[in-house]
Design an enzyme around this catalytic site. Structure first.
Site, PDB file in Angstrom:
ATOM      1  N   ASP A 178       0.805  -1.218   0.000  1.00 47.68           N
ATOM      2  CA  ASP A 178       0.000   0.000   0.000  1.00 47.68           C
ATOM      3  C   ASP A 178       0.838   1.268   0.000  1.00 47.68           C
ATOM      4  OD1 ASP A 178       1.064  -0.024   2.581  1.00 47.68           O
ATOM      5  OD2 ASP A 178      -0.790  -0.773   3.478  1.00 47.68           O
ATOM      6  N   GLU A 206      -0.402  -9.067  -1.515  1.00 55.79           N
ATOM      7  CA  GLU A 206      -0.970  -8.596  -0.257  1.00 55.79           C
ATOM      8  C   GLU A 206      -2.202  -7.732  -0.549  1.00 55.79           C
ATOM      9  OE1 GLU A 206       1.458  -7.652   3.598  1.00 55.79           O
ATOM     10  OE2 GLU A 206       0.737  -5.733   2.813  1.00 55.79           O
ATOM     11  N   GLU A 230      -2.120   4.992   3.276  1.00 53.88           N
ATOM     12  CA  GLU A 230      -2.084   3.599   2.828  1.00 53.88           C
ATOM     13  C   GLU A 230      -3.456   3.035   2.465  1.00 53.88           C
ATOM     14  OE1 GLU A 230       1.667   4.334   5.122  1.00 53.88           O
ATOM     15  OE2 GLU A 230      -0.466   4.755   5.482  1.00 53.88           O
ATOM     16  N   HIS A 262       5.872   4.073  14.277  1.00 54.45           N
ATOM     17  CA  HIS A 262       6.215   5.037  13.221  1.00 54.45           C
ATOM     18  C   HIS A 262       5.006   5.587  12.473  1.00 54.45           C
ATOM     19  CE1 HIS A 262       5.586   1.337  10.929  1.00 54.45           C
ATOM     20  NE2 HIS A 262       5.393   2.098   9.878  1.00 54.45           N
ATOM     21  N   ARG A 272       1.946   7.509  10.847  1.00 52.19           N
ATOM     22  CA  ARG A 272       1.569   8.925  10.781  1.00 52.19           C
ATOM     23  C   ARG A 272       0.358   9.248  11.647  1.00 52.19           C
ATOM     24  NH1 ARG A 272       2.861   8.262   5.244  1.00 52.19           N
ATOM     25  NH2 ARG A 272       4.498   9.658   4.486  1.00 52.19           N
ATOM     26  N   HIS A 314      12.444   5.170  15.136  1.00 47.25           N
ATOM     27  CA  HIS A 314      12.357   5.648  13.752  1.00 47.25           C
ATOM     28  C   HIS A 314      12.966   7.045  13.650  1.00 47.25           C
ATOM     29  CE1 HIS A 314      10.524   6.687   9.853  1.00 47.25           C
ATOM     30  NE2 HIS A 314      10.283   5.397   9.698  1.00 47.25           N
TER      31      HIS A 314
END
Length: 371
Positions: A96, A118, A132, A211, A213, A244
Site C-alpha cells: 500500500d 498482499e 495507505e 512510526h 503517521r 524511527h
C-alpha cells in the site's frame, strides 16, 4: 516469453517482494525486471545483498521534505519512463505504499496488467492509515491478479465486487521471507551474528516499534507515557525501542523515555538485527503491519498500538490485541502478559493466520498458468 516487472520502494516491500523475485527468476518462461524506486534507499540496500536480489532499474525519487504530492508526481514520471522502456506484460506491486500506488496507476494508463501482492487489506476508513488505505483501495480498482494473504482479505474484495476468478489465496510472502532469514541467520551465525551485549539471557525483553503517521502528536505522547509507566513498574524487564528517524517520533520518544534505566533506545535496526531482536523478545508492542504478520511465526504475542488495523486476522486468531494509543489500555495488557503466564501462553501458541511460507511459490505457479 512473458515479461514481468516487479516494482518496490520501501523496506517492507523489499522484504515481501524478495521471495517473489527469487521464485520468478527460476522460471525459464519469464523475463523478470526489478525496479527499485529508492523510497527507503538506505534501509533497502542491505536487503538487496541479504536476499541476493539483482536490481535492473534503480530510481532516485526522494528529496528532502517533499510532500506526498511531489513524491507521487516524481514517481509517476519516472515509473512511466521505466515501464515504457521495459514493456512488461504485467507489473507486480506489493502492499500500500506510494510506490505501489504509482506503479499501478502508470500500468493502468498504459493498459498493462497489474498483480497486487498482499491484496484485500482494509480498514474501510479512507484516511486510516494515511495514505495507505487510499492507496490499496485504488490499486485494487486496477488489479487483474489479486494475491490475497487470507480469506478475510478475499472477502473484502468480494464485498467490493471484485470477480472471484481474479482473486488468489496465497498466504503472505512476509512469512516466506522470515523463514528464509531465520534459516540464513541460524546457518551462518558467524556472518550474521549481531551482538546485543546489553541483553541478558534471563531478562524479559519487550520490543517496541512505532512510526505510523496517524499516531503523530497525542498518539505518540500517550504511547511514550505508557512505556514509561511500564518501565517504572517493571524494573526487571528491559524495554528496547529502535527509534524511527522521523522527527515526529524522535522528539516525544527522546523527551519522555530517554534516561530511564531499563529503556534502551537504539537506532533503527536493519532487517537482520530486527529479526534477531524479535526472536529474543518476550512480547512486542508495535504499530507495524509487518510485525503483526511475522510475530506469530516466532510465537511472540503482539499488542497493536493503533486504533484500527487492516490485519484483524491476527487479532481474531488470538495472537494480538488491538490496544490503540490509550496508555491505560496499553499498560493493562502489557502488565497482564508480564504477570499472567496462562494469558501469555494463550497468545504465544497461535498458528500464524498469514500462511506457511509457500506464498511466493504459489504466486509464481499462478502467473505461469494464467499469463
Amino acid at each position: 516469453m512473458k515479461r514481468i516487472s516487479i516494482v518496490f520502494g520501501t523496506r517492507p516491500e523489499a522484504i515481501k517482494m524478495a521471495p517473489v523475485i527469487q521464485q520468478l527468476r527460476k522460471v525459464e518462461e519469464f523475463e523478470v525486471s526489478v525496479c527499485f524506486t529508492g523510497q527507503h534507499k538506505e534501509m533497502v540496500l542491505p536487503l538487496i545483498d541479504f536476499f541476493d536480489l539483482k536490481i535492473d532499474s534503480m530510481l532516485d525519487v526522494m528529496q528532502p521534505n517533499q510532500s506526498l504530492a511531489t513524491l507521487t508526481s516524481t514517481l509517476v514520471r519516472e515509473l512511466d519512463s521505466y515501464v515504457a522502456s521495459f514493456k512488461p506484460d504485467i507489473v507486480l506491486v506489493q502492499g500500500d505504499t506510494t510506490t505501489a500506488f504509482c506503479a499501478a496507476l502508470v500500468s493502468f494508463y498504459r493498459k498493462i496488467k497489474v498483480g497486487h501482492i498482499e491484496a484485500g487489506l482494509r480498514t474501510h476508513t479512507i484516511d486510516s492509515p494515511f495514505p495507505e488505505e487510499f492507496n490499496r483501495q485504488v490499486i485494487g480498482k486496477v488489479t487483474a491478479f489479486h494475491f490475497v494473504p487470507t480469506n478475510v482479505a478475499k472477502r473484502n474484495l468480494l464485498d467490493e465486487g471484485v470477480p472471484s476468478e481474479s482473486i488468489y489465496l496465497t498466504g503472505n510472502t512476509v512469512i516466506d521471507a522470515l523463514q528464509f532469514a531465520v534459516k540464513k541467520i541460524d546457518t551462518n551465525s558467524d556472518s550474521y551474528k549481531v551482538e546485543f551485549d546489553w541483553l541478558k539471557a534471563d531478562t524479559k525483553m519487550v520490543l517496541i516499534t512505532g512510526h505510523r503517521r496517524e499516531n503523530f502528536g497525542v498518539g505518540f505522547e500517550n504511547i511514550c507515557k505508557a512505556i514509561s509507566t511500564l518501565a517504572q513498574n517493571n524494573p526487571d524487564c528491559l524495554f528496547v525501542y529502535p527509534v524511527h528517524l522521523n522527527p515526529n517520533v524522535q522528539e516525544p520518544v527522546n523527551r519522555i523515555l530517554n534516561g530511564l534505566q531499563n529503556i534502551k533506545l537504539i537506532p533503527p535496526a536493519d532487517y537482520i538485527s530486527f529479526t534477531q531482536l524479535m526472536e529474543k523478545s518476550f512480547f512486542i508492542l508495535t504499530d507495524s503491519g509487518g510485525v503483526q504478520e511475522e510475530a506469530p511465526s516466532l510465537n511472540k504475542p503482539i499488542l497493536v498500538m493503533r486504533e484500527s488495523t487492516e490485519r484483524m486476522e491476527v487479532v481474531d486468531a488470538g495472537a494480538a490485541v488491538l490496544v490503540g494509543t490509550d496508555p491505560v489500555r496499553i499498560v493493562n495488557y502489557a502488565q497482564k502478559l508480564i504477570n499472567d503466564d496462562k494469558f501469555y501462553k494463550s497468545m504465544a501458541n497461535v498458528a500464524n493466520p498469514y500462511g506457511n511460507g509457500k506464498a511466493a511459490e504459489e504466486i509464481a505457479s499462478i502467473l505461469l498458468k494464467n499469463l
